[in-house]
Design an enzyme around this catalytic site. Structure first.
Site, short mmCIF file in Angstrom:
data_model
loop_
_atom_site.label_atom_id
_atom_site.label_comp_id
_atom_site.label_asym_id
_atom_site.label_seq_id
_atom_site.Cartn_x
_atom_site.Cartn_y
_atom_site.Cartn_z
N SER A 59 65.24 59.78 67.96
CA SER A 59 66.27 58.73 67.86
C SER A 59 67.67 59.25 67.61
CB SER A 59 65.90 57.74 66.76
OG SER A 59 64.88 56.87 67.20
N LYS A 62 70.26 58.01 69.94
CA LYS A 62 71.05 56.79 69.75
C LYS A 62 72.49 57.10 69.37
CE LYS A 62 67.08 53.89 68.60
NZ LYS A 62 65.87 54.56 68.15
N SER A 114 67.71 52.03 63.37
CA SER A 114 67.18 52.78 64.51
C SER A 114 66.37 51.88 65.45
CB SER A 114 66.33 53.96 64.04
OG SER A 114 66.22 54.94 65.04
N LYS A 221 72.76 60.31 61.86
CA LYS A 221 71.58 59.66 62.46
C LYS A 221 70.31 60.48 62.27
CE LYS A 221 69.57 56.36 64.69
NZ LYS A 221 68.33 56.63 63.94
#
Length: 392
Positions: A59, A62, A114, A221
């Site tokens: 993720s 992202k 997320s 992140k």
């Protein structure tokens, strides 16, 4: 055969990068399969290992999805969630089919919770489809010279042709953190957004545990899949130095990030690049004065190791002339500071005082004919006066 070639290329890149950044590049007892620590302003490598190896990034994908949303100019536009975006597996922000929600709220759900549903919604709303948005992601990666990164989807779910390197990911994070909207969102620990038309009814919690627990942490992140392992990109700022760290497949990422960031802050400080103001003069055309003084104040600094301060080169970039009028404080040129040929900082050369435009100069031909005209006007005026007097 191609896989073997890529493996040898990755090894060679890692060796070259290690030589470039020096013996402090490898920190002891780092659990990550690969990592890269960079200084945010320049993207230069401070430490790393296996930085050029292509790996899945879960993720942390992202980051690119959120960046493109923040750059779209439509963060505060309200969209309708496509029902087909919600069939995706994995983490979710709890979107409902056809609910109305702003793009900004979707980005909060994307980067804090997320949400894969948020990722697919953003992709379909901005790119027309998951595939269309992935093409935009890859175009942005090429524009940023992330040559070992390729995206197959906006969420980071495992897919063929979906990979990055620790160095590419760290530099992507460094670039994304320069976007004020993106930085504000990933630096938020808790947010409330609408839920199916009800204002502030959906609470989002940031998965980044370093926020609030590591001194100076400001983003960005997390990520995890069984194939990729734990992935993390973090950004921290102390004393005028901002560092970005990316780890891939790191089972002990929280501890590793704290240790590696500490290492970076122990090596780098924001060091002044000028001992005194720099002043120059520039020629002014069509001005009330022929030249103007320009100045750069000494408050220019860069994140440097102690031994690097004497290796910084300065270039003065000024035009040969400027045209009036010139405003006080107007940028005329700049100072460019480089280390090993790479720019690390710049300072603006500003006009010290205003220079007004000079009044228009009379045309000599016009003045000549005006003078001739005035002469004959006086001459004939005198004759007329004599003629009137004689008749009287």
């Amino acid at each position: 055969m191609d896989a073997v070639v890529r493996k040898w290329a990755a090894c060679l890149a890692a060796v070259l990068l290690f030589v470039t950044v020096g013996p402090s590049a490898r920190a002891a007892a780092v659990s990550a399969r690969a990592y890269a620590l960079v200084e945010q302003t320049t993207g230069r490598v401070i430490a790393g290992a296996d930085m050029g190896e292509r790996l899945p990034m879960a993720s942390t994908t992202k980051i690119m999805t959120g960046l493109l949303a923040c750059e779209s100019g439509e963060l505060d536009k309200t969209f309708t969630v496509p029902p087909e975006a919600l069939t995706v597996e994995g983490s979710s922000m709890g979107l409902q089919p056809d609910e109305s929600i702003t793009l900004r709220a979707l980005v909060y759900g994307l980067l804090l919770e997320s949400g894969n549903d948020a990722a697919n919604s953003i992709a379909m709303l901005l790119g027309g489809s998951v595939e269309g948005f992935a093409a935009q992601m890859n175009a942005k990666a090429r524009a940023l010279h992330l040559n070992d990164t390729h995206f197959a989807n906006p969420s980071g779910l495992g897919a063929d042709g979906h990979y990055t390197t620790a160095l590419d990911l760290a530099r992507l994070g460094a670039y994304a953190m320069k976007n004020p909207d993106f930085a504000q969102i990933v630096g938020t620990r808790r947010a409330t957004v609408s839920y199916n038309g009800i204002a502030n009814a959906r609470t989002l919690i940031n998965h980044n545990r370093l926020l609030g627990s590591y001194d100076g942490e400001i983003g960005i992140k997390t990520g995890f899949t069984k194939k990729s392992g734990r992935c993390l990109v973090s950004c921290a700022r102390r004393g005028g130095v901002t560092l970005v760290l990316a780890t891939l497949n790191d089972p002990d990422d929280w501890r590793d990030h704290a240790a590696l960031l500490d290492q970076g802050f122990s090596e780098l400080q924001a060091r002044p690049l000028l001992a005194a103001p720099v002043e120059r003069r520039v020629r002014v055309t069509d001005g009330a004065r022929d030249t103007v003084a320009v100045r750069c104040d000494p408050a220019v600094s860069a994140a440097l190791r102690a031994e690097e301060t004497g290796q910084v080169a300065m270039q003065v970039r000024l035009p040969g002339k400027v045209e009036a009028p010139v405003r006080a404080g107007q940028k005329i040129g700049e100072l460019r500071f480089t280390l090993d040929g790479a720019e690390i900082a710049h300072g603006d050369l500003l006009a010290v005082a205003a220079v007004a435009k000079a009044p228009p100069r009379p045309n000599p031909f016009v003045s000549f004919f005006r003078g001739v005209g005035a002469f004959f006007a006086r001459l004939f005026g005198q004759k007329n006066q004599k003629s009137v007097a004689s008749r009287a």
